[in-house]
Enzyme design. Structure first.
Site, mmCIF file in Angstrom:
data_model
loop_
_atom_site.group_PDB
_atom_site.id
_atom_site.type_symbol
_atom_site.label_atom_id
_atom_site.label_comp_id
_atom_site.label_asym_id
_atom_site.label_seq_id
_atom_site.Cartn_x
_atom_site.Cartn_y
_atom_site.Cartn_z
ATOM 1 N N CYS A 263 -4.388 1.985 -4.860
ATOM 2 C CA CYS A 263 -3.564 3.017 -4.220
ATOM 3 C C CYS A 263 -2.261 3.246 -4.967
ATOM 4 O O CYS A 263 -1.777 4.376 -5.053
ATOM 5 C CB CYS A 263 -3.292 2.645 -2.764
ATOM 6 S SG CYS A 263 -2.403 1.069 -2.564
ATOM 7 N N HIS B 18 0.891 -1.161 0.000
ATOM 8 C CA HIS B 18 0.000 0.000 0.000
ATOM 9 C C HIS B 18 0.929 1.210 0.000
ATOM 10 O O HIS B 18 1.899 1.252 0.759
ATOM 11 C CB HIS B 18 -0.886 0.044 1.246
ATOM 12 C CG HIS B 18 -1.598 1.348 1.418
ATOM 13 N ND1 HIS B 18 -2.685 1.696 0.650
ATOM 14 C CD2 HIS B 18 -1.340 2.397 2.234
ATOM 15 C CE1 HIS B 18 -3.079 2.926 1.005
ATOM 16 N NE2 HIS B 18 -2.280 3.363 1.963
#
Length: 169
Positions: free
Chosen positions: A109, A39
């Site tokens: 993301c 992430h």
């Protein structure tokens, strides 16, 4: 100092969502080594910006439930002002990066941070991050898991969603 003469540092915060488990389990499950399930977020103007199932969000750096990042990469500097950046994010949040457009493998993301990094600095994020979905999907187990994984929307709690209603303009 005149704001138009200023440059602002841009960082990439990298988090391993698996907390080290990908490194241990990927050889068994996928038949290949993955160092993490990444992430990422962009840190600029004293805020951390990221994309997930809720859309584009921001928080103080390290302020999500993920805590401090595992790695910080210096992406360079930008001359883009905070006002222009917030207008840009607001526009992205209404179109390309609204929450309903989130897809774990194709539009996530890392796609967001790669695009924003290029907008701010002209630099891309590391390819080992952007190549991860294709690495997973290239395995038989990845193909079996795809329908389940496609239904997952990651939105780290702790951020404030950015929209035109709460834009700083």
């Amino acid at each position: 100092m005149n704001q138009h003469d200023s440059t602002f540092g841009v960082q990439l915060f990298i988090y391993d969502l698996s907390r080290g488990m990908a490194r241990q389990l990927s050889p068994i499950m996928l038949g290949k080594q993955l160092d993490g399930i990444w992430h990422t977020s962009i840190v600029v103007y004293g805020e951390e910006f990221f994309y997930g199932g809720a859309g584009i969000s921001s928080c103080p750096p390290g302020g999500t439930m993920l805590g401090p990042p595992d790695t910080v990469v210096e992406l360079g500097n930008t001359e883009v002002t905070e006002e222009i950046f917030m207008d840009y994010l607001s526009s992205l949040g209404e179109t390309t990066y609204s929450g309903d457009k989130y897809r774990l493998f194709e539009h996530n993301c890392n796609t967001f941070t790669n695009e924003v990094a290029q907008f701010l600095t002209g630099n891309k994020i590391p390819s080992y991050i952007t190549d991860l979905p294709s690495e997973v999907l290239s395995t038989p187990f990845g193909q079996v898991l795809r329908p389940i994984l496609d239904s997952i929307h990651i939105a780290p709690p702790g951020g404030n969603v950015i929209s035109s209603q709460n834009n700083h303009s």
